[in-house]
Design a protein around this motif. Structure first.
Motif: not given
Length: 171
Positions: A23-28, A158-166
């Protein structure tokens, strides 16, 4: 007239699924606020969640959780992370209808590595591994019920997961 405030997305998942970290990585990455209903509850109660469980019990905590979720859904315009058990209440599941909800899926071995065995987690105080497995089995269908997307987090950064969510957040 302005549109009501809504979260960009709501993250749900078992303890150890990465709701706070992701969540923090995605928000950032998105340039929006990050909000965690567990942090809201602790701020309002003036004490950590384990103390709420000990002092007032789980039913009181769940009542605070329902209020925190309703308030956050109405006022958060960023990424919102829910406590692992927030989806237990039918009222909370109903409140999530119409929101973009991402279920961060995790299997037991990764969850255990991430949360340790119960430190600071009141529901995991006794026989934490078996309890965590039971909680995950019990809650998995409820996460699936509210989710508009599911992202597997096991063995991923976390970076891989954020990249999938975007891309999942595009209208």
């Amino acid at each position: 007239m302005t549109a009501p405030t809504r979260p960009v997305c709501v993250l749900v998942g078992a303890p150890g699924s990465g709701k706070t970290t992701i969540g923090q990585g995605l928000a950032e990455t998105l340039g929006v606020e990050f909000r965690d209903t567990d942090a809201d509850i602790e701020r309002l109660a003036g004490k950590p969640i384990p103390e709420i469980f000990v002092d007032e019990g789980e039913a009181h905590f769940r009542s605070l959780e329902r209020a925190a979720l309703a308030a956050a859904l109405a006022s958060c315009s960023g990424v919102l992370a829910l406590g692992g058990g927030a989806i237990l209440a039918e009222e909370n599941r109903a409140a999530l209808v119409g929101h973009r909800v991402v279920h961060l899926s995790v299997e037991l071995p990764d969850a255990v590595k991430r949360v340790g065995l119960g430190v600071g987690r009141p529901l995991l105080a006794i026989n934490p591994r078996a309890t965590l497995k039971h909680l995950m089995d019990q809650r998995r269908p409820l996460y699936a019920e509210v989710a508009t997307a599911t992202v597997v987090t096991d063995g991923r950064t976390p970076e891989e997961i954020v990249a999938e969510i975007i891309p999942l957040l595009k209208p």
